[in-house]
Design an enzyme around this catalytic site. Structure first.
Site, PDB file in Angstrom:
ATOM      1  N   HIS A  42     -57.082  29.951  90.929  1.00 31.97           N
ATOM      2  CA  HIS A  42     -56.732  28.594  91.320  1.00 31.97           C
ATOM      3  C   HIS A  42     -57.523  27.582  90.490  1.00 31.97           C
ATOM      4  O   HIS A  42     -58.564  27.918  89.923  1.00 31.97           O
ATOM      5  CB  HIS A  42     -57.108  28.314  92.786  1.00 31.97           C
ATOM      6  CG  HIS A  42     -56.608  29.312  93.769  1.00 31.97           C
ATOM      7  ND1 HIS A  42     -55.571  29.051  94.628  1.00 31.97           N
ATOM      8  CD2 HIS A  42     -57.031  30.567  94.068  1.00 31.97           C
ATOM      9  CE1 HIS A  42     -55.370  30.107  95.415  1.00 31.97           C
ATOM     10  NE2 HIS A  42     -56.241  31.045  95.084  1.00 31.97           N
ATOM     11  N   TYR A  43     -57.082  26.318  90.475  1.00 31.97           N
ATOM     12  CA  TYR A  43     -57.978  25.224  90.131  1.00 31.97           C
ATOM     13  C   TYR A  43     -58.179  24.355  91.358  1.00 31.97           C
ATOM     14  O   TYR A  43     -57.378  24.367  92.294  1.00 31.97           O
ATOM     15  CB  TYR A  43     -57.506  24.407  88.930  1.00 31.97           C
ATOM     16  CG  TYR A  43     -56.152  23.732  89.007  1.00 31.97           C
ATOM     17  CD1 TYR A  43     -55.695  23.080  90.153  1.00 31.97           C
ATOM     18  CD2 TYR A  43     -55.335  23.683  87.881  1.00 31.97           C
ATOM     19  CE1 TYR A  43     -54.473  22.440  90.185  1.00 31.97           C
ATOM     20  CE2 TYR A  43     -54.112  23.049  87.912  1.00 31.97           C
ATOM     21  CZ  TYR A  43     -53.690  22.421  89.058  1.00 31.97           C
ATOM     22  OH  TYR A  43     -52.476  21.777  89.077  1.00 31.97           O
ATOM     23  N   THR A  44     -59.279  23.593  91.366  1.00 33.01           N
ATOM     24  CA  THR A  44     -59.658  22.872  92.579  1.00 33.01           C
ATOM     25  C   THR A  44     -59.065  21.466  92.669  1.00 33.01           C
ATOM     26  O   THR A  44     -58.949  20.933  93.774  1.00 33.01           O
ATOM     27  CB  THR A  44     -61.184  22.735  92.671  1.00 33.01           C
ATOM     28  OG1 THR A  44     -61.655  21.961  91.562  1.00 33.01           O
ATOM     29  CG2 THR A  44     -61.850  24.109  92.668  1.00 33.01           C
ATOM     30  N   GLU A 105     -61.530  30.113  92.943  1.00 31.67           N
ATOM     31  CA  GLU A 105     -61.280  28.702  92.681  1.00 31.67           C
ATOM     32  C   GLU A 105     -62.104  28.278  91.472  1.00 31.67           C
ATOM     33  O   GLU A 105     -63.304  28.573  91.392  1.00 31.67           O
ATOM     34  CB  GLU A 105     -61.663  27.842  93.887  1.00 31.67           C
ATOM     35  CG  GLU A 105     -60.719  27.970  95.069  1.00 31.67           C
ATOM     36  CD  GLU A 105     -59.471  27.094  94.950  1.00 31.67           C
ATOM     37  OE1 GLU A 105     -59.356  26.372  93.933  1.00 31.67           O
ATOM     38  OE2 GLU A 105     -58.635  27.128  95.867  1.00 31.67           O
ATOM     39  N   HIS A 151     -52.010  30.907  91.418  1.00 30.77           N
ATOM     40  CA  HIS A 151     -51.444  30.353  92.651  1.00 30.77           C
ATOM     41  C   HIS A 151     -49.995  29.934  92.425  1.00 30.77           C
ATOM     42  O   HIS A 151     -49.150  30.052  93.315  1.00 30.77           O
ATOM     43  CB  HIS A 151     -52.289  29.163  93.109  1.00 30.77           C
ATOM     44  CG  HIS A 151     -52.182  28.870  94.561  1.00 30.77           C
ATOM     45  ND1 HIS A 151     -52.819  27.800  95.151  1.00 30.77           N
ATOM     46  CD2 HIS A 151     -51.507  29.491  95.568  1.00 30.77           C
ATOM     47  CE1 HIS A 151     -52.549  27.791  96.445  1.00 30.77           C
ATOM     48  NE2 HIS A 151     -51.754  28.804  96.724  1.00 30.77           N
ATOM     49  N   ASP A 161     -51.344  25.477  90.032  1.00 33.59           N
ATOM     50  CA  ASP A 161     -52.603  25.990  89.501  1.00 33.59           C
ATOM     51  C   ASP A 161     -52.550  27.492  89.186  1.00 33.59           C
ATOM     52  O   ASP A 161     -51.780  28.213  89.822  1.00 33.59           O
ATOM     53  CB  ASP A 161     -53.761  25.702  90.485  1.00 33.59           C
ATOM     54  CG  ASP A 161     -53.481  26.145  91.918  1.00 33.59           C
ATOM     55  OD1 ASP A 161     -52.364  25.916  92.403  1.00 33.59           O
ATOM     56  OD2 ASP A 161     -54.402  26.684  92.556  1.00 33.59           O
TER      57      ASP A 161
END
Length: 270
Positions: A42-44, A105, A151, A161
């Protein structure tokens, strides 16, 4: 001597009662596997301090958070426990991937701007940390390359993401994910430029990869979103969700067994 022996037995019994039942662990079943069958990246969309607060003080969580500057790996949830990072998700026959995955993440402030979503680059040291962590997790749990996902792969209708700036090819070069054979893509692309497969073909191939996608032969919003997710991962230079010859060649190469790579593709008109 007997009194001393009985006293020891009594202490052992009481200790067992205090900590739970005595369990014999001398047998091990062959039929078992790691709880973690998938690894999800994921990215946040948030800076580090805000990301840490969200992932530790609210309902969302992940097993790991990888900071950008300085590149640091934080473990927030034990790998043997469930973290709430995937949400509504599926891949192939699996649903609710929170229960069967480890989530990472990555701090990256991708966010919506006036001209659409802006995707910042990932710093090279941060990516090195991510790759090292992925290597460790897949080794520890025996996670297959086909199950190291983003994701956007498992929730393409609502997530983007880790985005087009994430270097999936680097992971492929490390043998961590599946990747279309470049020679086969180059071979198949001219054939699909002559005649593009119909939408049903794209839907079937995307489902074969693992994506949840309608099978109705219609280029609807759901199909466009899945195509865009696939393109973002395997052709990040253009991810408009439109079917084209290069996307068809990538899908063909990704779903063609190695032994059949030298055979011509099936006639898309049939």
């Amino acid at each position: 001597m007997m009194k001393k022996f009985l006293a020891i037995l009594t202490i052992a019994f009481l200790s067992g009662c205090a900590t739970g039942p005595m369990i014999d662990r001398s047998f091990t079943a062959i039929g078992q596997d790691s709880r973690a069958q998938f690894l999800i990246l994921h990215y946040t969309v948030l800076d580090f301090s805000t990301s840490l607060k969200v992932l530790t003080e609210r309902g969302a969580s992940s097993h790991y958070l990888v900071r950008d500057n300085p590149p640091t790996i934080y473990q927030l949830v034990d790998e043997n426990r469930l973290a709430y990072h995937a949400g509504r998700s599926s891949w192939g026959s699996y649903g609710d991937l929170n229960a069967a995955s480890i989530g990472i993440e990555i701090v990256n402030e991708a966010n919506d701007g006036p001209n659409g979503r802006v995707y910042p680059d990932y710093p090279a040291p941060q990516i090195e940390a991510v790759i090292a962590l992925v290597k460790k997790i897949v080794k520890d749990h025996g996670i297959k390359p086909a199950r190291v996902l983003g994701h956007s792969d498992i929730a393409p209708q609502r997530k983007q993401d880790p985005g087009p700036r994430f270097p999936w090819k680097r992971l492929a070069d490390e043998g961590l994910i599946l990747w279309p054979d470049a020679a086969l893509v180059a071979q198949r692309k001219p054939l699909y430029e002559q005649q593009l497969p119909d939408i049903e073909w794209f839907q079937q191939r995307l489902a074969q990869v693992g994506y949840a996608i309608p099978q109705n032969a219609e280029l609807n919003e759901a199909t466009i979103n899945v195509l865009a997710a696939f393109q973002m991962k395997y052709r990040p230079s253009l991810f408009d969700g439109m079917p084209d010859a290069e996307t068809a060649a990538l899908l063909d190469a990704l779903t063609t067994p190695r032994l059949a790579a030298n055979t011509p593709p099936p006639d898309p008109a049939k």
